[in-house]
Write an enzyme that holds these catalytic residues in place. Structure first.
Site, PDB file in Angstrom:
ATOM      1  N   GLY A   1       0.326  -1.225   0.266  1.00  0.00           N
ATOM      2  CA  GLY A   1      -0.035   0.088  -0.205  1.00  0.00           C
ATOM      3  C   GLY A   1       0.615   1.208  -0.063  1.00  0.00           C
TER       4      GLY A   1
ATOM      5  CD  GLU B   1       1.334   0.965   6.708  1.00  0.00           C
ATOM      6  OE1 GLU B   1       1.270   0.621   5.242  1.00  0.00           O
ATOM      7  OE2 GLU B   1       0.842  -0.688   7.246  1.00  0.00           O
ATOM      8  CG  ASP B   2      -1.443   1.311   3.652  1.00  0.00           C
ATOM      9  OD1 ASP B   2      -0.879   1.655   4.505  1.00  0.00           O
ATOM     10  OD2 ASP B   2      -1.796   0.780   2.495  1.00  0.00           O
TER      11      ASP B   2
ATOM     12  CG  ASP C   1      -8.549   0.677   9.873  1.00  0.00           C
ATOM     13  OD1 ASP C   1      -8.941   1.598  10.438  1.00  0.00           O
ATOM     14  OD2 ASP C   1      -8.836  -0.587   9.787  1.00  0.00           O
TER      15      ASP C   1
ATOM     16  CG  PHE D   1     -12.293   0.488   2.721  1.00  0.00           C
ATOM     17  CD1 PHE D   1     -11.872  -0.023   3.786  1.00  0.00           C
ATOM     18  CD2 PHE D   1     -11.733   0.410   1.401  1.00  0.00           C
ATOM     19  CE1 PHE D   1     -10.223  -1.254   3.370  1.00  0.00           C
ATOM     20  CE2 PHE D   1     -10.899  -0.579   0.773  1.00  0.00           C
ATOM     21  CZ  PHE D   1     -10.609  -1.479   2.773  1.00  0.00           C
ATOM     22  CB  VAL D   2      -9.858   5.357   1.492  1.00  0.00           C
ATOM     23  CG1 VAL D   2     -11.127   6.259   2.406  1.00  0.00           C
ATOM     24  CG2 VAL D   2      -9.073   5.429   2.784  1.00  0.00           C
TER      25      VAL D   2
ATOM     26  CG  ASP E   1      -5.535  -3.273  -2.047  1.00  0.00           C
ATOM     27  OD1 ASP E   1      -5.374  -3.135  -0.658  1.00  0.00           O
ATOM     28  OD2 ASP E   1      -5.871  -5.113  -1.788  1.00  0.00           O
TER      29      ASP E   1
ATOM     30  NE  ARG F   1      -2.029  -3.221  -4.169  1.00  0.00           N
ATOM     31  CZ  ARG F   1      -2.765  -3.437  -2.757  1.00  0.00           C
ATOM     32  NH1 ARG F   1      -2.241  -2.111  -2.176  1.00  0.00           N
ATOM     33  NH2 ARG F   1      -2.578  -4.696  -1.933  1.00  0.00           N
TER      34      ARG F   1
HETATM   35  P1  IMP Z   1      -4.419  -1.553  10.940  1.00  0.00           P
HETATM   36  O1  IMP Z   1      -3.427  -2.804  11.708  1.00  0.00           O
HETATM   37  O2  IMP Z   1      -6.138  -2.168  11.334  1.00  0.00           O
HETATM   38  O3  IMP Z   1      -3.640  -0.010  11.466  1.00  0.00           O
HETATM   39  O4  IMP Z   1      -4.509  -2.246   9.389  1.00  0.00           O
HETATM   40  C1  IMP Z   1      -3.651  -2.137   8.787  1.00  0.00           C
HETATM   41  C2  IMP Z   1      -3.818  -1.923   7.406  1.00  0.00           C
HETATM   42  O5  IMP Z   1      -5.061  -1.989   6.493  1.00  0.00           O
HETATM   43  C3  IMP Z   1      -3.218  -0.891   5.859  1.00  0.00           C
HETATM   44  O6  IMP Z   1      -2.214  -0.789   5.879  1.00  0.00           O
HETATM   45  C4  IMP Z   1      -4.353  -1.544   5.511  1.00  0.00           C
HETATM   46  O7  IMP Z   1      -2.866  -2.305   4.430  1.00  0.00           O
HETATM   47  C5  IMP Z   1      -4.775  -1.989   5.969  1.00  0.00           C
HETATM   48  N1  IMP Z   1      -6.424  -0.358   5.723  1.00  0.00           N
HETATM   49  C6  IMP Z   1      -7.566  -0.063   6.732  1.00  0.00           C
HETATM   50  N2  IMP Z   1      -7.796   1.013   6.210  1.00  0.00           N
HETATM   51  C7  IMP Z   1      -7.589   0.791   5.036  1.00  0.00           C
HETATM   52  C8  IMP Z   1      -8.696   1.367   4.628  1.00  0.00           C
HETATM   53  O8  IMP Z   1      -9.656   2.043   4.495  1.00  0.00           O
HETATM   54  N3  IMP Z   1      -8.377   0.950   2.853  1.00  0.00           N
HETATM   55  C9  IMP Z   1      -7.300   0.230   2.362  1.00  0.00           C
HETATM   56  N4  IMP Z   1      -7.003  -0.548   3.242  1.00  0.00           N
HETATM   57  C10 IMP Z   1      -7.757  -0.013   4.455  1.00  0.00           C
END
Ligand code: IMP
Length: 193
Positions: free
Chosen positions: A59, A114-115, A118, A167-168, A174, A180
């Site tokens: 990402g 990082e992208d 969440d 969700f983006v 993606d 992407r």
């Molecule tokens: P976390 O561990 O919940 O913080 O998740 C992080 C990962 O979840 C990111 O690196 C993304 O790959 C994926 N993710 C979380 N939210 C989104 C979203 O809105 N769109 C796309 N990928 C997401």
């Protein structure tokens, strides 16, 4: 149904105008301008430190490559890939490194790129893992922060944008490996559709 001759197949197959895209959240220009500012801050903070930027695949690929070109000081890059189990839109919290670094990071100044943060489960694991390898410092640059959904506190040292709990996709992000390639960041109408 007959296809109107005015509509080319490129238009019909356009992903950038996909009907499942609800709206654009950040345009190419907004992203570019924000990254320019982040890059200047990072260059000033890390001048003379030769930081190692670690991009989290897949990402963060566009964010890393654009951020890198906005940092006008000596810098190196590496990549890691993390897999987290869960549905296509939610992380479960079980995290595994599927591609590790090719270099030792002892004594290095690390900036993880990082992208999106969440729940914070992926990043809290990764940042702790990197810190345990003896890095001189470990900081985080994230393009997006979905703070409402946080389960683990994660300090974002360089943030692009705060976003609501939606969700983006696009600009590297993606849904099931799709979208992407959008040059902007968009909200999907129905991510599970
Ligand atoms: P976390 O561990 O919940 O913080 O998740 C992080 C990962 O979840 C990111 O690196 C993304 O790959 C994926 N993710 C979380 N939210 C989104 C979203 O809105 N769109 C796309 N990928 C997401």
């Amino acid at each position: 149904m007959a296809i109107s001759s005015a509509q080319s197949s490129a238009e019909i197959n356009s992903e950038f105008n996909n009907p499942n895209i609800a709206r654009t959240l950040f345009s190419e220009e907004q992203i570019r301008e924000r990254i320019k500012i982040l890059g200047a801050e990072i260059a000033a903070d890390y001048a003379g430190l030769n930081p190692l930027l670690i991009g989290v695949l897949k990402g963060a690929c566009f964010f890393l490559s654009d951020l890198l070109r906005a940092i006008d000081t000596r810098v190196s890059i590496e990549f890691m890939a993390i897999s987290s189990y869960g549905s296509s839109t939610r992380t479960s919290g079980e995290v595994r490194i599927v591609k590790d670094l090719d270099v030792a990071i002892e004594g290095r100044h690390i900036l993880v790129v990082e992208d999106i943060v969440d729940t914070g489960l992926t990043l809290s694991y990764l940042l702790a893992n990197l810190a345990s390898r003896g890095a001189a410092s470990v900081k985080l640059a994230a393009l997006l922060d979905k703070h409402e959904r946080r389960q683990r506190e994660v300090k974002i040292d360089y943030l692009g944008f705060q976003i609501p709990d939606e969700f983006v996709v696009g600009y590297g992000l993606d849904f099931a490996e799709r979208y992407r390639n959008l040059p902007f960041i968009a909200v999907l109408k129905n991510p599970e559709a």
